[in-house]
Scaffold this motif. Sequence first.
Motif, PDB file in Angstrom:
ATOM      1  N   THR A  54     -85.960 -13.792 -84.775  1.00 32.57           N
ATOM      2  CA  THR A  54     -84.605 -13.854 -85.351  1.00 32.57           C
ATOM      3  C   THR A  54     -83.822 -15.030 -84.783  1.00 32.57           C
ATOM      4  OG1 THR A  54     -83.700 -12.375 -83.665  1.00 32.57           O
ATOM      5  CG2 THR A  54     -84.460 -11.348 -85.707  1.00 32.57           C
ATOM      6  N   THR A  55     -84.092 -15.378 -83.520  1.00 34.89           N
ATOM      7  CA  THR A  55     -83.398 -16.515 -82.903  1.00 34.89           C
ATOM      8  C   THR A  55     -83.819 -17.795 -83.624  1.00 34.89           C
ATOM      9  OG1 THR A  55     -83.912 -15.312 -80.873  1.00 34.89           O
ATOM     10  CG2 THR A  55     -82.702 -17.357 -80.637  1.00 34.89           C
ATOM     11  N   ASN A  98     -90.257 -12.275 -75.030  1.00 37.40           N
ATOM     12  CA  ASN A  98     -90.850 -11.288 -75.941  1.00 37.40           C
ATOM     13  C   ASN A  98     -92.005 -11.871 -76.756  1.00 37.40           C
ATOM     14  OD1 ASN A  98     -91.372  -9.163 -77.639  1.00 37.40           O
ATOM     15  ND2 ASN A  98     -89.417  -9.215 -78.699  1.00 37.40           N
ATOM     16  N   SER A 134     -79.341  -8.175 -77.403  1.00 40.17           N
ATOM     17  CA  SER A 134     -79.589  -7.036 -78.272  1.00 40.17           C
ATOM     18  C   SER A 134     -79.531  -5.802 -77.388  1.00 40.17           C
ATOM     19  CB  SER A 134     -80.961  -7.142 -78.933  1.00 40.17           C
ATOM     20  OG  SER A 134     -81.260  -5.895 -79.547  1.00 40.17           O
ATOM     21  N   GLU A 192     -76.636 -14.070 -82.384  1.00 38.13           N
ATOM     22  CA  GLU A 192     -77.327 -15.347 -82.598  1.00 38.13           C
ATOM     23  C   GLU A 192     -76.724 -16.090 -83.788  1.00 38.13           C
ATOM     24  OE1 GLU A 192     -81.252 -13.887 -83.296  1.00 38.13           O
ATOM     25  OE2 GLU A 192     -81.612 -13.435 -81.183  1.00 38.13           O
ATOM     26  N   GLN A 205     -75.822  -6.053 -83.467  1.00 38.33           N
ATOM     27  CA  GLN A 205     -77.106  -6.183 -82.781  1.00 38.33           C
ATOM     28  C   GLN A 205     -77.311  -7.633 -82.396  1.00 38.33           C
ATOM     29  OE1 GLN A 205     -79.477  -4.481 -86.358  1.00 38.33           O
ATOM     30  NE2 GLN A 205     -80.952  -5.770 -85.310  1.00 38.33           N
ATOM     31  N   GLY A 206     -78.484  -7.928 -81.800  1.00 38.67           N
ATOM     32  CA  GLY A 206     -78.685  -9.251 -81.225  1.00 38.67           C
ATOM     33  C   GLY A 206     -78.576 -10.381 -82.222  1.00 38.67           C
ATOM     34  N   ARG A 207     -79.153 -10.186 -83.406  1.00 40.74           N
ATOM     35  CA  ARG A 207     -79.194 -11.301 -84.357  1.00 40.74           C
ATOM     36  C   ARG A 207     -77.808 -11.671 -84.861  1.00 40.74           C
ATOM     37  NH1 ARG A 207     -83.377  -8.337 -88.009  1.00 40.74           N
ATOM     38  NH2 ARG A 207     -83.803  -7.538 -85.953  1.00 40.74           N
ATOM     39  N   SER A 212     -87.139  -1.681 -79.796  1.00 37.09           N
ATOM     40  CA  SER A 212     -85.758  -2.040 -80.113  1.00 37.09           C
ATOM     41  C   SER A 212     -85.015  -0.891 -80.777  1.00 37.09           C
ATOM     42  CB  SER A 212     -85.768  -3.261 -81.047  1.00 37.09           C
ATOM     43  OG  SER A 212     -84.462  -3.645 -81.358  1.00 37.09           O
ATOM     44  N   LYS A 259     -80.157  -2.964 -78.035  1.00 38.72           N
ATOM     45  CA  LYS A 259     -81.162  -1.978 -78.438  1.00 38.72           C
ATOM     46  C   LYS A 259     -82.364  -1.990 -77.492  1.00 38.72           C
ATOM     47  CE  LYS A 259     -81.714  -1.839 -82.966  1.00 38.72           C
ATOM     48  NZ  LYS A 259     -81.962  -2.289 -84.360  1.00 38.72           N
ATOM     49  N   LYS A 260     -82.333  -2.895 -76.519  1.00 29.09           N
ATOM     50  CA  LYS A 260     -83.438  -2.962 -75.553  1.00 29.09           C
ATOM     51  C   LYS A 260     -82.954  -2.384 -74.220  1.00 29.09           C
ATOM     52  CE  LYS A 260     -84.948  -5.923 -78.821  1.00 29.09           C
ATOM     53  NZ  LYS A 260     -84.153  -6.295 -79.996  1.00 29.09           N
ATOM     54  N   CYS A 272     -82.122  -9.782 -73.602  1.00 26.49           N
ATOM     55  CA  CYS A 272     -82.405  -8.410 -74.052  1.00 26.49           C
ATOM     56  C   CYS A 272     -83.086  -7.549 -72.985  1.00 26.49           C
ATOM     57  CB  CYS A 272     -83.347  -8.430 -75.253  1.00 26.49           C
ATOM     58  SG  CYS A 272     -82.747  -9.377 -76.618  1.00 26.49           S
ATOM     59  N   ARG A 273     -84.003  -8.161 -72.231  1.00 23.17           N
ATOM     60  CA  ARG A 273     -84.795  -7.366 -71.261  1.00 23.17           C
ATOM     61  C   ARG A 273     -84.524  -7.879 -69.854  1.00 23.17           C
ATOM     62  NH1 ARG A 273     -87.423  -8.251 -75.985  1.00 23.17           N
ATOM     63  NH2 ARG A 273     -87.849  -6.359 -77.199  1.00 23.17           N
ATOM     64  N   PHE A 329     -87.393 -16.011 -80.045  1.00 20.48           N
ATOM     65  CA  PHE A 329     -87.782 -14.812 -80.774  1.00 20.48           C
ATOM     66  C   PHE A 329     -87.617 -15.086 -82.277  1.00 20.48           C
ATOM     67  CE2 PHE A 329     -86.944 -10.547 -82.510  1.00 20.48           C
ATOM     68  CZ  PHE A 329     -88.199 -10.033 -82.244  1.00 20.48           C
TER      69      PHE A 329
HETATM   70  C1  LIG Z   1     -85.979 -11.603 -77.285  1.00 21.26           C
HETATM   71  C2  LIG Z   1     -85.215 -11.074 -78.464  1.00 21.26           C
HETATM   72  N1  LIG Z   1     -84.142 -11.740 -78.917  1.00 21.26           N
HETATM   73  C3  LIG Z   1     -83.430 -11.294 -79.963  1.00 21.26           C
HETATM   74  C4  LIG Z   1     -83.766 -10.133 -80.624  1.00 21.26           C
HETATM   75  C5  LIG Z   1     -82.949  -9.699 -81.832  1.00 21.26           C
HETATM   76  O1  LIG Z   1     -82.246  -8.533 -81.580  1.00 21.26           O
HETATM   77  P1  LIG Z   1     -81.868  -7.501 -82.768  1.00 21.26           P
HETATM   78  O2  LIG Z   1     -83.145  -6.909 -83.255  1.00 21.26           O
HETATM   79  O3  LIG Z   1     -80.970  -6.520 -82.096  1.00 21.26           O
HETATM   80  O4  LIG Z   1     -81.161  -8.274 -83.822  1.00 21.26           O
HETATM   81  C6  LIG Z   1     -84.870  -9.411 -80.195  1.00 21.26           C
HETATM   82  C7  LIG Z   1     -85.256  -8.165 -80.920  1.00 21.26           C
HETATM   83  O5  LIG Z   1     -86.364  -7.682 -80.881  1.00 21.26           O
HETATM   84  C8  LIG Z   1     -85.613  -9.881 -79.083  1.00 21.26           C
HETATM   85  O6  LIG Z   1     -86.679  -9.223 -78.614  1.00 21.26           O
END
Ligand SMILES: Cc1ncc(COP(=O)(O)O)c(C=O)c1O
Length: 461
Positions: A131-132, A190, A259, A109, A104-106, A57, A261-262, A221-222, A129
């Motif tokens: 953070t989700t 993930n 996110s 969320e 970022q992703g969180r 990430s 970052k992936k 993300c992926r 995940f």
């Molecule tokens: C599947 C998934 N969802 C959400 C996130 C959260 O993203 P971020 O780290 O950018 O907040 C990640 C981060 O690793 C993730 O792999």
Amino acid sequence: MASDAPFRTIIEPFRIHSVEPLRLTTPEQRRAALDGVGYNLFSIHAQDVLIDLLTDSGTGAMSRDQWAAIQHGDESYAGSPSWFVFRDAVQHLFPFRHVIPTHQGRAAERILFEVVGGPGQVVPNNTHFDTTRANVEATGAEALDLLIPEGRDPSADHPFKGNLDVGALERLLTDRASDVPLVMVTVTNNSGGGQPVSLANLREVRAVCDAFGKPLFLDACRFAENAWFIREREPGQSGRDVIDIVRDMAGLADGMTMSAKKDPMGNIGGWLAMNDDALAEQARNLLILTEGFPTYGGLAGRDLEALAQGLREVVDHDYLRYRIRSTAYLGDALVARGVPVVTPIGGHAVYLDARALLPHIDPLRYPGQSLAVALYEVGGVRGCEIGTVMFGRRPDGVEAPAAMDLVRLAIPRRTYTQSHIDYVIEVCERVAARAGELPGYRITDQPAALRHFTARFEPLT
Ligand SMILES: Cc1ncc(COP(=O)(O)O)c(C=O)c1O
């Protein structure tokens, strides 16, 4: 006459343009570092890590063209040209009406679940995940994992072990439809081994959502790695352009969190996207409160430009072939050496099965933590426990073993060469050879939520 058959070796489809030195450390130095941070690998200084597989990430290498795009960054507070470049690149792949940038992703969320979550609500996903899950639970809602049974078995052979259990979703919605604000599917999954979700599964989930009038959101993300697996494994999909497969995935959903970052190849960034105008308005209001104006979210114009270029690069077939093959190279080598890993090998990471390798350590003594610490101590390789440390404490404080105890070796994009990975294979082999000697751990200090980031541990002797 020379053959035109493809070569076996899948080479990196790039060459190195700028290098970062790595710092070599001794086992004594690493033991001292571990002791100093309570055996938490998140607290180790990155310069004391030789091969950093903690996460994929934001840790990848940006391309020449991404660095060039950064020079186009326009930092206007409102209506920056960089915003429109970014929005168009997102909508080219994910044609949702509203795109809301976040840092970022969180953050995406948090905004989404602040709007749709709350006490009494339940949000199903194939696997949330961390953070989700935490963002769902922070609103008082329940985060429910509905993965197919094969996805919970590290060695079960199934081409799409990330698929959501459609029967279980149907039962949930039959019993509690009014408590479910939306359905999520994480592509690739993930927390469940980086395993893909098929288009057929997404279509079935869509049909159930339609039957109950529920929106479907992707945690995407992926997405490109998932689309490549669909192209490789799903009947009728081979030979298709990954861009079209991604658009098919998006077309089955009502929105997404991301996110960047992936797969978007950024060092920072994310977004929330959706078709629903009312939901988008509520989300934008929250965005302005904590992230920023809707044409930049928490990002600089230069980040938006780099991400737009990353989105163009990640759907390149030569890149994806190399990406998925090079992850499998690590996984296949470990399988050949008898090290238990989640199979089939996922997209962005290889997941060591710590529970199988360390059967003498009870899950509540954290076999994943023990294995991750040993990889660092022996070879300076940093992985990430994904098991009972990460998921074993319920919101009511009770401890229970996670479904699996894994150590994820996540591969940053375009960053390490094959000889780095050969070294990692050797380190894993050496640790596996003395697996029976590894100790369990006990937690000496932990926060109330997301404990894996900051908890302190002590080896049990
Ligand atoms: C599947 C998934 N969802 C959400 C996130 C959260 O993203 P971020 O780290 O950018 O907040 C990640 C981060 O690793 C993730 O792999």
